[in-house]
Structure formats: structure tokens, C-alpha cells
Design a protein around this motif. Structure first.
Motif, PDB file in Angstrom:
ATOM      1  N   ARG A  60      24.545  39.037  50.593  1.00 26.87           N
ATOM      2  CA  ARG A  60      25.121  37.777  51.055  1.00 26.87           C
ATOM      3  C   ARG A  60      25.322  36.807  49.901  1.00 26.87           C
ATOM      4  O   ARG A  60      26.210  35.947  49.950  1.00 26.87           O
ATOM      5  N   GLU A  61      24.483  36.912  48.884  1.00 29.27           N
ATOM      6  CA  GLU A  61      24.640  36.056  47.722  1.00 29.27           C
ATOM      7  C   GLU A  61      25.938  36.330  46.981  1.00 29.27           C
ATOM      8  O   GLU A  61      26.442  35.474  46.259  1.00 29.27           O
ATOM      9  N   GLN A  62      26.462  37.542  47.160  1.00 33.56           N
ATOM     10  CA  GLN A  62      27.625  37.943  46.374  1.00 33.56           C
ATOM     11  C   GLN A  62      28.934  37.394  46.926  1.00 33.56           C
ATOM     12  O   GLN A  62      29.986  37.569  46.321  1.00 33.56           O
ATOM     13  N   GLY A  63      28.878  36.777  48.113  1.00 31.25           N
ATOM     14  CA  GLY A  63      30.062  36.114  48.631  1.00 31.25           C
ATOM     15  C   GLY A  63      30.947  37.020  49.465  1.00 31.25           C
ATOM     16  O   GLY A  63      30.492  37.689  50.390  1.00 31.25           O
ATOM     17  N   GLU A  64      32.217  37.079  49.144  1.00 30.25           N
ATOM     18  CA  GLU A  64      33.253  37.737  49.946  1.00 30.25           C
ATOM     19  C   GLU A  64      32.943  39.201  50.186  1.00 30.25           C
ATOM     20  O   GLU A  64      32.425  39.902  49.317  1.00 30.25           O
ATOM     21  N   ARG A  65      33.292  39.683  51.396  1.00 28.93           N
ATOM     22  CA  ARG A  65      33.020  41.070  51.765  1.00 28.93           C
ATOM     23  C   ARG A  65      34.307  41.774  52.210  1.00 28.93           C
ATOM     24  O   ARG A  65      34.283  42.642  53.074  1.00 28.93           O
ATOM     25  N   SER A  66      35.414  41.423  51.632  1.00 35.77           N
ATOM     26  CA  SER A  66      36.709  41.987  51.998  1.00 35.77           C
ATOM     27  C   SER A  66      36.971  43.277  51.227  1.00 35.77           C
ATOM     28  O   SER A  66      36.230  43.656  50.314  1.00 35.77           O
ATOM     29  N   TYR A  67      38.076  43.953  51.594  1.00 35.77           N
ATOM     30  CA  TYR A  67      38.500  45.138  50.848  1.00 35.77           C
ATOM     31  C   TYR A  67      38.804  44.780  49.392  1.00 35.77           C
ATOM     32  O   TYR A  67      38.512  45.560  48.479  1.00 35.77           O
ATOM     33  N   ARG A  68      39.386  43.604  49.208  1.00 31.73           N
ATOM     34  CA  ARG A  68      39.712  43.188  47.842  1.00 31.73           C
ATOM     35  C   ARG A  68      38.455  43.012  47.000  1.00 31.73           C
ATOM     36  O   ARG A  68      38.398  43.443  45.845  1.00 31.73           O
ATOM     37  N   ALA A  69      37.425  42.382  47.604  1.00 32.50           N
ATOM     38  CA  ALA A  69      36.168  42.203  46.883  1.00 32.50           C
ATOM     39  C   ALA A  69      35.517  43.551  46.590  1.00 32.50           C
ATOM     40  O   ALA A  69      34.933  43.757  45.509  1.00 32.50           O
ATOM     41  N   MET A  70      35.609  44.472  47.544  1.00 35.29           N
ATOM     42  CA  MET A  70      35.038  45.807  47.327  1.00 35.29           C
ATOM     43  C   MET A  70      35.732  46.492  46.156  1.00 35.29           C
ATOM     44  O   MET A  70      35.070  47.099  45.296  1.00 35.29           O
ATOM     45  N   TRP A  71      37.046  46.413  46.103  1.00 39.05           N
ATOM     46  CA  TRP A  71      37.792  47.061  45.023  1.00 39.05           C
ATOM     47  C   TRP A  71      37.476  46.417  43.675  1.00 39.05           C
ATOM     48  O   TRP A  71      37.376  47.100  42.654  1.00 39.05           O
ATOM     49  N   LYS A  72      37.292  45.114  43.686  1.00 34.79           N
ATOM     50  CA  LYS A  72      37.022  44.407  42.433  1.00 34.79           C
ATOM     51  C   LYS A  72      35.636  44.726  41.900  1.00 34.79           C
ATOM     52  O   LYS A  72      35.457  44.954  40.705  1.00 34.79           O
ATOM     53  N   ARG A  73      34.646  44.769  42.780  1.00 37.67           N
ATOM     54  CA  ARG A  73      33.258  44.948  42.344  1.00 37.67           C
ATOM     55  C   ARG A  73      32.849  46.405  42.235  1.00 37.67           C
ATOM     56  O   ARG A  73      32.019  46.760  41.405  1.00 37.67           O
TER      57      ARG A  73
END
Length: 621
Positions: free
Chosen positions: A314-327
Motif C-alpha cells: 500500500r505504501e507503493q501507491g498505484e496498483r494499475s497495469y501501468r504501475a505493474m509494468w513500470k515496477r
């Protein structure tokens, strides 16, 4: 009452529980928890905010106490028995799409089926078979979000109902158009089941047995395929349209059994804790890991590890597909490539069109279905050794050895079809059996496991959905193109897929880490990402703040059973001595008769370094 007041009240009501301190600082946000649910306890200081996570005390008289147990737990099915029951029953989901994949391979060669649909062309057959993957592709993408909203259990129920509806449309079809519609609807259900079942199973299973349980689940898929072929063979002796309508109708019955039986299953504890339904999650963990006892040490430790990971994400913020691809780009690519390779390695070339292949080799009509059925039995048997090898040899060795043998078998099929000798028919059958045997041992089960364990909890459903969508996209390409390519390039199609097998060998060797025995909350450390700092001791949260901040990075644990809480002094000393002995043996064996490249080839992955963790040993299970 505000969330802060609720937290302070929860702290005061449960101060008798053992606490565990964590160094990171943030305030978790709610994810739709129920009113009155006990959330993670937090406390702050002038320098940083620390968490003290405590397993909730379950009140047997509350709505989330004993009365909230799953029907299976109330019947006395708990612990390992519950784990095995959940795995086997959830396997009905993969049995369904295994049955659906195989049932069409037999009926498309039947005379009554051909006559009813006006002797369809190879293009029409390819579309009829492969259109299911279009529906599966769509829903497998959508389920990444739905699984996080509805939960694993509800989505399993919905997927089974949709699949049964599609099966009913196929059974009572009135022509080519309605058959295609029925296949698409069934594909919607298949997409849901193929995504949610591996996710649910991975979140329920313990790390040290996750591989075995996943392989048992995959065996259910192959049992479905084999069952469909033998049903097709038996119905080939019937006259009229019932010879192909009856096999299609059986998937409706199994789908309804799965739909209503899923209501008995417990929800994923990781999903419950992610939605702040901590007491319900603790109840499930107690049933799975404590034989129903919520005070069991392992159940409480599981709770704290999972909840810590939830709060960290939860600290990491966004949980979208875009965030998954970025991280998690590297991990997402591994998850998707494993599914793509499984299809390009040629399994649906065999599964969907085995009777057509055997007809091309010389087995005509019903004999082609019979050979497919015999091949299916061997396919099922080939999946069983992996139950016992997956958590001993590891995933990498199994994938690489399977890729090599599948490549050789496919090259052999192409060769025997090319020479067209008197023994071609028997040689092709033998080569196909070898292929299915090694595929069922390797590239069948393992790719379904990698996506679910490679991503962190916040992105697990989305990552699995993307990998599953990749599976169905390549599934469609293979299913649609096979009958056309069989007409155009004939025997050359099989060496083509054999070359893909060799490519997958190289990919695994250079890119895939070994996930054997790694707890889901430890996956970050495996990929050299920032770990979630799961506790390694039982120190109370009142310890030194600065010491916690400067604590050195710990090694990756290979199993929750190796936690110091479950060791006594003598066992800890014995393991230390055993590790020292192993290091000495390895040192003495350096420069031996085994070539270095062989050691590197079948050794552990270079991600992470071997020294960062220890393998799971039998005494840890």
C-alpha cells in the motif's frame, strides 16, 4: 469512530499478543474493510512510524468467529486435508477447459458432425475450434481487476456458470453460427477459470508444497482432456447427432458441479487481509495451517507475514497495469513468456488436432480417436512424477529438460511424416506419446505456476490475468493456423514447433529464476527487489528504534517452516553444522570430472546469487 481511534482501541484490546516490529514508515489505507473489523495495529514515534502487527483474537461468538468457518471446516476438514480438498476441487476448473480443448478434437472428425455442418472447410474448423480462445482472451484480461474487487471465490463461481452456459449453447446448437457463439461464451468462462484457479491455488498453498499442489491441479486439466477423448470415442459408436451432442453436454454438468461446489470453499486469506477483513483471514489461516486453532504459532506467523506485505504494497501507491509494468517489467515478461512458450512449443498442435494428425499418418476414422485416447492416458500418467520432482529438482531443470525432449519428439514427427514409410503410422504415434509425456511433465504445469508466484500480492491478479491472456492469444494463433499450415507446409509444421522448444530452453536458462520453496512474501528478495522485511525473530515492538532501522539485510528464507520460531537450539546447531559440511563438500568437488558448463546448465539460477538462500530440505517440510 475515526480510523485512528479504531486503531488505538484495537491496540488497547489486544496488548497481550506477541508483537513484531518493522522499520518502514507509512500509514496504511483501508481497502474496503467491513465496519468493526480489526485492522493492523500501528504506533508512531518522533523519528518514524513503526508497525506492530498482531494476529487478531477470534471470538467464537462473533460473526467472524467459529460460526464464520467454511462449511468444509465445520465438517472437520482442516489442515492438510483442507488444503488437498481445495486443490482437488479447484482442479475441476482446469478440468473443464481441458475437457473443452479435447472434446472438439474428436467430434470434428465424426461423419454425423461433418454432415450436420455441411462438411466444413479447414478454415471453418479452425475458426470453430480456436474462437474459444478469443472469449478466453477477453475475460482473462478483465479478471485482473474483477479478482481484486469480487474475490477469488466469487469469481470462480461466476466463471463456472458462464462456462456451463456456453456448453449448453453448443449442445443445443442449430447451426454453424450458434456453435461459434457457444464456443465464444464458453471461452468467456474458460478465461475466468484459467486465470482465477492458479491464483487461488497459489494463495492457499504453503511455499514448501506449492509446486506439488499446482501439479496436482494441472493433472486435473489433462484428466479433462483425456476424458473428453474417450467420451468422443465411446460416442462414435452412436448413430445420429447424439454422437457429438452428448460429449458437449457433459461439460455443462461438470461446470454446474464446480459452480455450486465452490460455495463450500474458503476465500483466499491473502485477499481477505488485503481488504482488511483480518479476522476472516485469520480464521482461514487457522483452518489451513493450525487445524482450526487460531492460536497456532504457524497460523499467527502466516498472518503477520501476509499483513506486513499488504501494508508494504500500500505504501507503493498505484496498483494499475501501468504501475505493474513500470515496477515489475522483468517479472511480468517472465510470467507472459512462460505461457507463450507453452503454446508455441506445440501442445495444442497435438491436443486440438491429434486425430487429424493420426489420420495423416495412416490411422483412419475411429482408430484415430482411439490412438488419441491412448495418448491421453499416457499424457495423464506423465504429469504424476512432477508431483514429487517439482519441489526437489526445481522449476528450471524440469522446464529445460522438457524443452529438449519435446523438440526431439516434434522433429521426429516431421521426419517420419516426410519419409512416409510403412512404419510411419506407428512411429508418429510413438513420437507424439513421447512429446506429450515430456510436455505433461514440464511445460504443462510449470507455466501456470510462474505467473501466480512471480508478482507481489498487489499485482498478482493483474499479472496472472495478463499472462493468461497471453496464453489464450497464442492458443488462438496456434489453433487457427494449424489446419491451414497442415495443408500448406504439411510435415514441416512439426519441426517448426520443435525449434520453438529449443528457443524456450535458451530463455529459461538465461532469464528464469528458481522459485522452488520461496514464500510468496519473499518473492521480492528473489528478484533482487526491495524486500518486505518479514520478521525473523519474535522481538517486541518496544525494542530500539534505531537498531531496527540499521538491521542488516537478512537472507531469503526458502520456507516458512525454517523460521526461527519453529526451531530449537539443537536443531539450529545441527543445521549450521550440516551447512558447513555441505560447503566443504562443494569446495572439494570443484574441478572434478563434471564439466563446468554442465554444472552451470543444471545449477541454480544466477538470480539471485546462490549464497543468498538455502534450498528447502526434507526436515523443513
Amino acid at each position: 469512530m475515526s480510523r485512528g481511534d479504531d486503531v488505538e482501541q484495537a491496540k488497547g484490546s489486544s496488548s497481550s499478543q506477541d508483537g513484531v516490529a518493522f522499520p518502514r514508515s507509512s500509514s496504511p489505507t483501508s481497502h474496503g474493510g467491513e465496519p468493526g473489523a480489526r485492522h493492523a495495529r500501528t504506533r508512531t514515534s518522533s523519528s518514524a512510524r513503526r508497525r506492530s502487527l498482531q494476529a487478531p483474537i477470534l471470538d467464537p461468538h462473533s460473526s467472524t468467529g467459529a460460526s464464520a468457518q467454511s462449511p468444509l471446516a465445520k465438517l472437520g476438514i482442516k489442515g492438510d486435508g483442507l488444503m488437498l480438498f481445495v486443490t482437488c476441487f479447484a482442479s475441476l476448473g482446469v478440468l473443464l477447459f481441458g475437457y473443452d480443448q479435447g472434446v472438439m478434437s474428436g467430434i470434428i472428425t465424426g461423419p454425423y458432425f461433418k454432415s450436420y455442418f455441411g462438411h466444413p472447410t479447414s478454415y471453418q474448423i479452425g475458426t470453430m475450434v480456436a474462437i474459444l480462445e478469443v472469449g478466453a482472451f477477453i475475460t482473462s484480461l478483465a479478471c485482473g481487476t474483477l479478482a481484486d474487487i469480487l474475490g477469488r471465490k466469487k469469481l470462480l463461481f461466476v466463471g463456472a456458470l458462464v462456462f456451463s452456459t456456453g456448453g449448453a449453447i453448443q449442445t443445443f446448437t442449430t447451426g454453424y453460427g450458434s456453435m461459434v457463439i457457444g464456443r465464444i461464451v464458453a471461452g468467456f468462462g474458460v478465461g475466468v477459470l484459467s486465470m482465477i484457479v492458479p491464483t487461488y491455488q497459489s494463495e492457499i498453498s504453503p511455499a514448501e508444497n506449492r509446486g506439488r499442489l499446482a501439479c496436482i491441479e494441472f493433472t486435473g486439466n489433462i484428466v479433462g482432456y483425456c476424458l473428453s477423448v474417450w467420451v468422443d470415442y465411446g460416442c462414435s459408436f452412436l448413430s445420429g447427432d447424439i454422437s457429438w451432442r452428448l460429449p458437449l453436454s457433459l461439460q455443462v454438468i461438470v461446470g454446474l458441479i464446480l459452480a455450486f461446489g465452490s460455495l463450500l470453499l474458503p476465500e483466499s486469506p491473502r485477499w481477505l487481509l488485503d481488504h482488511d477483513r483480518d479476522e476472516e483471514g485469520m480464521r482461514v489461516l487457522a483452518d489451513l495451517h493450525g487445524s482450526g486453532d487460531p492460536t497456532a504459532e504457524r497460523a499467527k506467523l502466516e498472518f503477520r507475514e501476509i499483513k506486513e506485505n499488504v501494508l508494504f504494497m500500500r505504501e507503493q501507491g498505484e496498483r494499475s497495469y501501468r504501475a505493474m509494468w513500470k515496477r515489475y517489467r522483468y517479472r511480468t515478461l517472465i510470467a507472459c513468456s512462460s505461457q507463450a512458450c507453452a503454446q508455441l512449443n506445440g501442445i495444442n498442435l497435438i491436443s486440438y488436432y491429434a486425430p487429424l494428425l493420426f489420420e495423416a499418418a495412416g490411422w483412419v476414422g475411429r482408430d484415430a480417436i482411439l490412438m488419441t485416447g491412448i495418448n491421453g492416458i499416457i499424457y495423464v500418467l506423465s504429469t504424476i512424477p512432477t508431483w514429487f520432482l517439482i519441489d526437489r529438482l526445481g522449476r528450471r531443470v524440469i522446464l529445460m529438460s522438457g524443452a529438449l525432449m519435446c523438440a526431439l519428439a516434434l522433429y521426429a514427427v516431421g521426419f517420419f511424416l516426410w519419409i512416409d514409410a510403412s512404419y510411419t503410422a506407428n512411429a508418429v504415434v510413438g513420437s507424439v506419446i513421447v512429446f506429450n509425456g515430456f510436455f505433461g511433465y514440464s511445460w504443462g504445469p510449470v507455466p501456470w505456476m510462474y505467473p501466480a508466484v512471480s508478482l507481489a500480492l498487489a499485482f498478482r491478479a493483474k499479472g496472472t490475468s495478463l499472462a493468461t491472456a497471453t496464453n489464450w492469444a497464442f492458443n488462438y494463433i496456434v489453433g487457427e493456423g494449424t489446419p491451414v499450415l497442415q495443408d500448406l507446409i504439411k510435415w514441416r509444421l512439426y519441426p517448426l514447433h520443435g525449434t520453438f522448444c529449443l528457443g524456450s530452453f535458451v530463455l529459461v536458462y538465461y532469464c528464469y529464476p528458481e522459485t522452488m520453496g520461496v514464500p510468496l512474501e519473499e518473492i521480492d528478495s528473489l528478484f533482487n527487489d526491495k524486500p518486505s522485511s518479514v520478521p525473523q525473530d519474535d522481538s517486541d515492538s518496544s525494542g530500539d528504534e534505531e537498531a531496527a532501522e540499521t538491521r542488516p539485510r537478512r537472507p531469503l528464507r526458502r520456507s516458512i517452516s525454517s523460521h526461527p520460531r519453529f526451531e530449537d537450539d539443537s536443531l539450529r546447531a545441527a543445521r549450521k553444522a550440516a551447512r558447513a559440511h555441505e560447503r566443504e563438500v562443494r569446495r572439494q568437488q570443484r574441478g572434478g570430472i563434471v564439466p563446468g558448463f554442465v554444472k552451470r546448465l543444471f545449477g541454480p539460477s544466477t538470480r539471485p546469487q546462490v549464497g543468498e538462500y538455502e534450498p528447502v530440505r526434507g526436515d523443513e517440510h
